[in-house]
Scaffold this active site. Structure first.
Site, PDB file in Angstrom:
ATOM      1  N   GLY A   1      36.274  32.215  15.569  1.00 38.85           N
ATOM      2  CA  GLY A   1      35.002  32.931  15.001  1.00 38.85           C
ATOM      3  C   GLY A   1      34.028  31.872  14.846  1.00 38.85           C
ATOM      4  N   ASN A   2      32.913  32.354  14.282  1.00 41.70           N
ATOM      5  CA  ASN A   2      31.635  31.364  14.054  1.00 41.70           C
ATOM      6  C   ASN A   2      30.961  31.496  12.680  1.00 41.70           C
ATOM      7  OD1 ASN A   2      29.110  33.186  14.802  1.00 41.70           O
ATOM      8  ND2 ASN A   2      30.616  33.273  16.823  1.00 41.70           N
ATOM      9  N   ARG A   3      30.305  30.856  12.490  1.00 36.29           N
ATOM     10  CA  ARG A   3      29.408  31.134  11.160  1.00 36.29           C
ATOM     11  C   ARG A   3      28.189  31.953  11.260  1.00 36.29           C
ATOM     12  NH1 ARG A   3      27.874  25.760   8.864  1.00 36.29           N
ATOM     13  NH2 ARG A   3      27.082  26.966   7.253  1.00 36.29           N
TER      14      ARG A   3
END
Ligand code: CTP
Length: 417
Positions: free
Chosen positions: A207-209
Site C-alpha cells: 500500500g501507500n501512505r
C-alpha cells in the site's frame, strides 16, 4: 471580504483557552464577534477575557435579555457560526438539535453556515456515537475542521486535538466565501481518493501512505458548489464525506473499473488517488509463512495499468481530466518539470503537483500545490488547508469549464451511463 457578524460558540473542553485565539483572529480580521460560551466553557476561560478580546458583551443565560428575544436574535443576525472547541457532548447536542442553552438556541435560530472544531480524547472521537453525530452534522452541511492529530491533554496523543485557531478561522472564512457559490450546479464530478492496496495474501498488502484527505476535500468542495459528486474511495483513513455517491474500492484494478465506468458522461474527473504501479504477480491463498524464503523473500510484481493515461488516451471530449503528481523532488523547477512531463505523458488537461516526503504531504491538514495547464504553464500556486486548496482547485475547474464553453458553443450532451 466584507466584515461579518460571527458568533463564536465555546463549549466546555480544555481547548477552550485556544478559542480566545479564534476570537482574536476574527476581531483582527475586522469582523464583529459575539461569543456564546456554555456554562462548561466558562469554567475554563473567564467572561472578562472573552469580552475584552471580542470587544462585545458576552451572554450565556437563556433567561436574560428576554425582552429583546436574545435566544433567537443572536443566531438570526449571524453571518457565520464557529464552534470551537466542540466537545463530544456539544456535537451530540447539535446533532439532536437540543436547545437547552443559549448556544443551542442560537444554532437552531440561524441559517448561517456552521463550522465546528471538535476537540476530545481519541477514544471519544472514534466512538461510534460521536462518528454518527459527526456524519449527521456533515450531512446537514456543517463544516468540520479537524480534529488534528497530536498531543492531547494527558500523556496520550492521537486524533482529537483542536485545530490551531488560524486553521479554524481560515476554514470558516473559506466556507462563507464558498457558500452561495453554486458554480458547479448540474455538473458531474468524479473524484478518486485514498491509496490502493494490492493483496499479497489474506492478511497483507502493498500500500501507500495516502490518507485521502485532499481528494475528500475536493469532493466536498465540488459538492458544496452544487456538483453531483461520485467519490471513488480507496481505503480512506478519514470519514467519508456526506452528500456524495461513494464507491469503495481497494485495488488498482477495482479503481480502474469504477473510474472508467464513472468517467462516461462526467464533466470532470479528478485522479487524486495514489495508485499502486505494481501488484503481486500471484496472491497467495494462505498466509505466506516466514520460512517461505531461506534468507529473504523475493516478490514478483506485475505492472498495473496506468488508469489516468488510459482515460487520457480514450476519447474524453468535454471531460476535464485532472491528475496529481506527488513527488519527493526537493528542487522546485525539477518538481514542476516532473509534473509537466507526467501531464503530457498521461494526456490530462491539468496536473496538480505537490511535494511529499517523510513529513510532508500525506496525513497533514495542509498542502502546497501548483496547478499546471495544457501548455505547461502555471495556472495557480496555492498553500493552505487541504479544504482551502480544494476550493482553489475547484476555482480552476470552473474557470476551465467557462473557457471550454466559450471555445465550444454547443454544449455536449451527456452520454448515458
Ligand atoms: N495514476 C494512475 N494509474 C497508475 C498510477 C498513477 O491513474 N497506475 C494517476 C494518479 O492517480 C495520479 C497520476 O496518475 O493522478 C500520477 O501518479 P504518480 O503515482 O505520481 O505517477 P506514476 O505514473 O505512477 O509515476 P511514478 O510513480 O513513476 O512517479
Amino acid at each position: 471580504m466584507s466584515p461579518l457578524k460571527v458568533v463564536v460558540g465555546i463549549t466546555g473542553g480544555i481547548a477552550a483557552y485556544k478559542a480566545v485565539g479564534v476570537v482574536r483572529a476574527l476581531v483582527l480580521g475586522g469582523h464583529d464577534v459575539h461569543v456564546v460560551p456554555t456554562d462548561g466553557a466558562l469554567r475554563f476561560v473567564g467572561r472578562p477575557t472573552l469580552e475584552a478580546i471580542s470587544r462585545n458583551p458576552v451572554h450565556t443565560d437563556l433567561y436574560e435579555g428576554v425582552a429583546e428575544v436574545r435566544h433567537v436574535a443572536i443566531g438570526q443576525s449571524a453571518d457565520l457560526i464557529v464552534i470551537a472547541p466542540a466537545t463530544a457532548n456539544a456535537i451530540a447536542k447539535l446533532a439532536t438539535g437540543l436547545a437547552d442553552d443559549l448556544l443551542g438556541n442560537t444554532v437552531l435560530a440561524s441559517e448561517a453556515p456552521v463550522v465546528i472544531a471538535p476537540a476530545m480524547h481519541t477514544e471519544m472521537w472514534r466512538h461510534p456515537a460521536t462518528q454518527a453525530n459527526i456524519a449527521i452534522l456533515r450531512s446537514r452541511g456543517v463544516t468540520v475542521v479537524g480534529p488534528a492529530v497530536g498531543p492531547l491533554t494527558g500523556v496520550d496523543s492521537g486524533p482529537g486535538r483542536m485545530e490551531e485557531p488560524d486553521v479554524i478561522v481560515a476554514a470558516a472564512l473559506d466556507r462563507v466565501a464558498a457558500s452561495g457559490r453554486r458554480d458547479l450546479a448540474g455538473r458531474r464530478v468524479v473524484v478518486t481518493a485514498g491509496g490502493t492496496r494490492e493483496p499479497l495474501d489474506p492478511v497483507r498488502f502493498l500500500g501507500n501512505r495516502s490518507s485521502g484527505k485532499q481528494g475528500v476535500a475536493i469532493a466536498e468542495a465540488a459538492r458544496s458548489r452544487g456538483a453531483d459528486v461520485m467519490l471513488i474511495a480507496a481505503n480512506l483513513e478519514i470519514a467519508e464525506p456526506a452528500g456524495c455517491d461513494i464507491r469503495r474500492v481497494s485495488t488498482a484494478l477495482e479503481l480502474q473499473q469504477a473510474v472508467t465506468d464513472a468517467a462516461k458522461g462526467a464533466d470532470v474527473v479528478v485522479m487524486a488517488a495514489a495508485v499502486a504501479d505494481y501488484r503481486p504477480a500471484a496472491v497467495s491463498e494462505s498466509k505466506i509463512k516466514k520460512d517461505a524464503g531461506d534468507s529473504g523473500l523475493t516478490l514478483e510484481l506485475v505492472r498495473n495499468p496506468d488508469i489516468l493515461a488510459g482515460l487520457g488516451r480514450s476519447p474524453h471530449d468535454g471531460t476535464l481530466l485532472i491528475g496529481f503528481a506527488a513527488e519527493t523532488e526537493s528542487d522546485d523547477e525539477q518538481l514542476l518539470a516532473l509534473g509537466r512531463a507526467k501531464r503530457e505523458a498521461k494526456g490530462a488537461d491539468l496536473f496538480v503537483v505537490n511535494r511529499v516526503g517523510w513529513s510532508e504531504g500525506f496525513a497533514s491538514d495542509e498542502n502546497r500545490i501548483v496547478v499546471i495547464g495544457r501548455n505547461g504553464e502555471i495556472v495557480t500556486r496555492v498553500h493552505g488547508t487541504k479544504m482551502s486548496v480544494a476550493d482553489d482547485i475547484i476555482d480552476v475547474v470552473v474557470s476551465e469549464m467557462k473557457t471550454a464553453a466559450v471555445a465550444a458553443p454547443t454544449t455536449k450532451e451527456h452520454e448515458p451511463t
